[in-house]
Design a protein around this motif. Structure first.
Motif: not given
Ligand code: AMP
Ligand code: MG
Length: 409
Positions: A187, A200-201, A203-204, A249-250, A252, A297-299
Motif C-alpha cells: 500500500e 498511503i504515502r 513516512a517511515n 519497517s512494516g 512484522v 512495525p509499520g505504524f
Molecule cells: P504493518 O506493520 O506492515 O502491518 O503496517 C502497519 C500499519 O502501518 C499499516 O496501517 C500500514 O499501512 C502502515 N505503514 C506501514 N509502512 C508504512 C510507511 N512506510 N509509512 C507510513 N505508514 C506505513
C-alpha cells in the motif's frame, strides 16, 4: 487468533540481547578533518609541549623584573612567528607581541598599557613586576607525552582543534555505520505520488533515515519494497551486502504478508520477535552474518519509537560509543495519563524544567501508533511501566530525554 512463535520479552531483556550481539565496527584510519562526531579508537599523546616555547600572553615589553620601574633601552622587536635573536640585559627591554617567544634574559612581560615610549626608551610605569608574569611557560597547556585525548573520546570541535595542535592528522576511529533503510508494504507509495484508494504515502523511510543520520550513522536508501517474497529477499540481501546494519519497517505483524521475520530467521538468527512494549510490540532484532537487523512495525510512531528504544543504542555501540542510552530522569506528570497495565508504554511528551529544577511531562495529545503528530515537538518519552494502570497527575515517572529541555520560570 494465531499466536506469534516468538516469546514476549521485557524491554530490558531485549536491550540486553542487543548489547550482547552488537559490537563496535573495526576501526579505520582517516584524516582528522573528516572525523567530527566519530569516536577515537586510540589514545592521542602530545609529542611536544604546548606552548612549545615560553611565549608572551600580552602585547608589551619583555624586561627583567629585578630592574624595577623606570626607563629601559629598547634593544629591538620580537614579533610572533620567528626568533629575533635578541638578548635582554639589565636596563634593557624588547618590544614583544602576544604569542611571540620571550627573548632570553627577560623574565617578565609588562603590558603595553603600563608603559610609555620616548625616543628609543620605554618607561615602565608599574611597581608590580613579578617574574613570570604574562608569560606562558613551556608546557603550561600540554605537557610533553601527555594523553590529550583518551581512547573512546567523541570528537567534537575542541577535540579536532587539539588534534590539529598536536599534529595528529591521521586518526584511528570507529567508522560511521552505514544503515540500509527500506519501507515494506503493497500500500506504500512515494511522497510525490497521489495515493489511489487503499494506498498511503511513505513516512517511515524518511523518519528512519533522518533518525539514522541524527544518531551519527549514514543511511542507505533501499526504497519501498512490495510484500512479495522475492523482492523482499533481494532488497534485504542488497542491504546486507552494502551496509553494516539493516532497518526495515512494516511486515512484522501476524498478517499473511508479513514476510520479514521468516526471511531474517532463514538467513540468520532472530534474537527476539516480540517485546512487551507499546508502541512497537512486534519489533524484531536479528543478526545475519554478524550484521544487526531491526525490523520495525509499520505504524509510523511504532517505527520511530522502536528505533529510538532499540536501534539507536545499537548504532551508537557500532560507532564505538560507550554511552549509548538517552539520559533518564524523573519527571512529574502534568496531568493524568491513561495507560493499560499489560505493556510498558513509551508516551510522547514535552518535558520542561521548573524553576525548582524538577522536570514536568505534558502529553503531546492522542498517542495513536499512526499519529506521527504525537512525535512532533516531543523532547521526551515517559516510561509507564507494565503492571500498573492509569497514572494520576503529579505522579513521578522515569522519562527518556530526547532533546533540549526548556526551563520555565
Ligand atoms: P504493518 O506493520 O506492515 O502491518 O503496517 C502497519 C500499519 O502501518 C499499516 O496501517 C500500514 O499501512 C502502515 N505503514 C506501514 N509502512 C508504512 C510507511 N512506510 N509509512 C507510513 N505508514 C506505513
Ligand atoms: Mg505491511
Amino acid at each position: 487468533m494465531p499466536e506469534s512463535p516468538y516469546p514476549m520479552l521485557l524491554v530490558e531483556e531485549a536491550l540486553a540481547l542487543i548489547e550482547r550481539e552488537v559490537r563496535p565496527l573495526s576501526p579505520v584510519t582517516m584524516s582528522f578533518s573528516q572525523a567530527l562526531g566519530l569516536v577515537l579508537a586510540e589514545a592521542v599523546l602530545a609529542a611536544e609541549p604546548m606552548p612549545p616555547f615560553a611565549a608572551a600572553s600580552v602585547d608589551g615589553f619583555a624586561v627583567i623584573a629585578a630592574d624595577g620601574p623606570g626607563l629601559r633601552r629598547i634593544v629591538g622587536d620580537q614579533m610572533a612567528g620567528y626568533v629575533a635573536g635578541l638578548y635582554i640585559e639589565p636596563g634593557t627591554a624588547a618590544r614583544v607581541t602576544t604569542g611571540a617567544p620571550i627573548p632570553p634574559g627577560a623574565d617578565t612581560m609588562i603590558m603595553i598599557e603600563q608603559t610609555e615610549e620616548q625616543n628609543g626608551q620605554v618607561n615602565i610605569l608599574t611597581n608590580d613586576l613579578q617574574p613570570g608574569a604574562n608569560i606562558r611557560p613551556i608546557g603550561q597547556d600540554i605537557e610533553i607525552g601527555q594523553v590529550v585525548l583518551p581512547q573512546g573520546t567523541v570528537l567534537g570541535p575542541a577535540e579536532l582543534g587539539l588534534l590539529g595542535t598536536v599534529g595528529k592528522t591521521q586518526v584511528t576511529v570507529y567508522p560511521r555505520p552505514t544503515v540500509a533503510v527500506m519501507s515494506t508494504g503493497d500500500e506504500i507509495v512515494e511522497p510525490h505520488q497521489q495515493p489511489e484508494l487503499g494506498q498511503i504515502r511513505d513516512a517511515n523511510r524518511f523518519t528512519l533515515m533522518s533518525a539514522v543520520r541524527q544518531a551519527g550513522a549514514e543511511p542507505l536508501d533501499l526504497g519501498i519494497v512490495r510484500d512479495k517474497a522475492n523482492s523482499l529477499q533481494d532488497t534485504i540481501e542488497r542491504g546486507l551486502a552494502e551496509a553494516d546494519a539493516l532497518l526495515t519497517s512494516g511486515g512484522v505483524s501476524m498478517g499473511q504478508l508479513d514476510l520479514v521475520k521468516p526471511y531474517l530467521a532463514s538467513r540468520g538468527t532472530v534474537h527476539f520477535g516480540r517485546v512487551n512494549t507499546k508502541p512497537g510490540k512486534p519489533v524484531t532484532f536479528a543478526t545475519v552474518d554478524g550484521k544487526p537487523c531491526f525490523a520495525m512495525p509499520g505504524f509510523p510512531v511504532s517505527a520511530l519509537v522502536s528505533f529510538e528504544i532499540f536501534a539507536r543504542p545499537a548504532l551508537l555501540k557500532m560507532a564505538g560509543h560507550s554511552r549509548i542510552y538517552r539520559p533518564r530522569e524523573q519527571a512529574i506528570l502534568a496531568h493524568a495519563f491513561s495507560h493499560t497495565a499489560a505493556r510498558t508504554e513509551f508516551q510522547r511528551v514535552v518535558l520542561t524544567r521548573r524553576a525548582d529544577g524538577k522536570l514536568v511531562a505534558s502529553s503531546t495529545g492522542f498517542q495513536g501508533s499512526g499519529r506521527l503528530l504525537s512525535m512532533v515537538g516531543a523532547n521526551g518519552l515517559v516510561i509507564l511501566p507494565h503492571g500498573q494502570g492509569d497514572f494520576e497527575a503529579g505522579t513521578v515517572v522515569e522519562a527518556l530525554v530526547l532533546g533540549p529541555v526548556e526551563v520555565v520560570l
